[in-house]
Scaffold this motif. Sequence first.
Motif, mmCIF file in Angstrom:
data_model
loop_
_atom_site.group_PDB
_atom_site.id
_atom_site.type_symbol
_atom_site.label_atom_id
_atom_site.label_comp_id
_atom_site.label_asym_id
_atom_site.label_seq_id
_atom_site.Cartn_x
_atom_site.Cartn_y
_atom_site.Cartn_z
ATOM 1 N N LEU A 1 19.288 1.027 1.518
ATOM 2 C CA LEU A 1 19.253 0.246 0.041
ATOM 3 C C LEU A 1 18.025 -0.020 -0.232
ATOM 4 O O LEU A 1 17.729 0.249 -1.555
ATOM 5 N N TYR A 2 16.902 -0.469 0.388
ATOM 6 C CA TYR A 2 15.689 -0.754 0.045
ATOM 7 C C TYR A 2 15.022 0.407 -0.173
ATOM 8 O O TYR A 2 14.291 0.495 -1.100
ATOM 9 N N PHE A 3 15.104 1.555 0.584
ATOM 10 C CA PHE A 3 14.302 2.927 0.248
ATOM 11 C C PHE A 3 14.778 3.039 -1.060
ATOM 12 O O PHE A 3 14.171 3.828 -2.074
ATOM 13 N N GLU A 4 16.180 3.176 -1.485
ATOM 14 C CA GLU A 4 16.816 3.487 -2.768
ATOM 15 C C GLU A 4 16.092 3.016 -3.711
ATOM 16 O O GLU A 4 15.880 3.510 -4.772
ATOM 17 N N GLN B 1 0.817 -1.192 0.025
ATOM 18 C CA GLN B 1 -0.093 -0.112 -0.097
ATOM 19 C C GLN B 1 0.919 1.290 0.222
ATOM 20 O O GLN B 1 0.463 2.129 -0.723
ATOM 21 N N ASP B 2 1.866 1.105 0.722
ATOM 22 C CA ASP B 2 2.884 2.526 0.907
ATOM 23 C C ASP B 2 4.215 1.758 1.249
ATOM 24 O O ASP B 2 4.609 1.542 2.463
ATOM 25 N N TYR B 3 5.338 1.871 0.351
ATOM 26 C CA TYR B 3 6.609 1.445 0.653
ATOM 27 C C TYR B 3 7.218 2.152 1.795
ATOM 28 O O TYR B 3 8.066 1.414 2.355
ATOM 29 N N ARG B 4 6.869 3.377 2.103
ATOM 30 C CA ARG B 4 7.522 4.188 2.911
ATOM 31 C C ARG B 4 7.198 3.379 4.642
ATOM 32 O O ARG B 4 7.868 3.900 5.659
ATOM 33 N N SER B 5 6.071 2.554 4.579
ATOM 34 C CA SER B 5 5.918 1.686 5.734
ATOM 35 C C SER B 5 7.260 0.920 6.371
ATOM 36 O O SER B 5 7.273 0.594 7.507
#
Length: 352
Positions: free
Chosen positions: A238-241, A200-204
Amino acid sequence: MRSDGRERPEEEKRGPGPSGTGAHRRPKVSVCIPAYNNVTQVRQLLDSIAAQTMQDMEIILTDDSTNGEIEALVEKIRRRNNGEAVSGSEPGNVPDSESDNVPGSVPFAPCMKRLRYVRNEKPLGPIFNWNKALSLAEGEYIKIMFSDDWFTREDSLERLTELLQENPDASLAFCGTMQVSKTGAYARAAGEDYIKRLRQDYRSLFLGNEIGAPSATLYRACGAAFDEKSNWASDMFLYFEILTGNPSFAFTPEPLISIGVHEEQYTESFTQRDIRKFNDRLLLYEKYGLREQEDCRKEMLRLTVMYGQGFRTASACGASFGEYLKQRAAWFWENTVLGYWNGLLHKLGVGS
């Protein structure tokens, strides 16, 4: 680098192409292995790579070691895979010399012909050596493997590759793992609710990392790397990037990767309340503009209070004075009042 400090010829570092003729073509996967003074674990990993059903890969091993053991292992692997005898034996069933102090024979497989070894002239240190390996990758997919981890099954890499091939819109694939220590092993994987929130939202991801260690991932080449200002939360950077560029991902709970759990791990060097953990989360929060996401803002406020930071920091993260006081009160209640109360009950034997 050679052990004498001189640069190796480029063709020697790359190794011959898959056909053994020196031809060079882009591999499907780049398996990137940063290593440091752990030849036994490196061999275990290389053994698991040699056993993979998928062999369309290059292997990049960047060595931060202060001794020559891993380099000696690489030379033996190259000799065997080029059909030469190792330790005075004939190729085909090659034992190591007793001085090697590592049981088993050196790995033999087609992918070993694309083993690229780089000995750092001076140790770069964690994160910098990780990025060195990533910077040399030429594959369509990037597979970082920390050198104390290994592939659980012979089809682990094939299965991870299939996840991206079956999901062409996905930038990242990750799997469950086997957490292996001296005392035992257990499987772990991201929960269904976590996967749902992440979709739903990768920022979680900022709320907690259930993706796991980088060894559990495979991603499409996109230039992503670890933030060299980070420490404890380097994997999250790394995952956020990756996900900031494309938030679509693929996942399987299958424990395709085994994670070596031990006290020498980089993350084990951080204490529970190490301020570097807070600094990493603050850097993540600021770098990826997470203030606009309500759950991330609440989590940053919680961390600010937990790590004893004042209102000035909380305000910079977007919290009002009222929100800050409310969080301080909640933290005091949960960790002081309830802590003492539960401790007293335990001492009295109530509720145990």
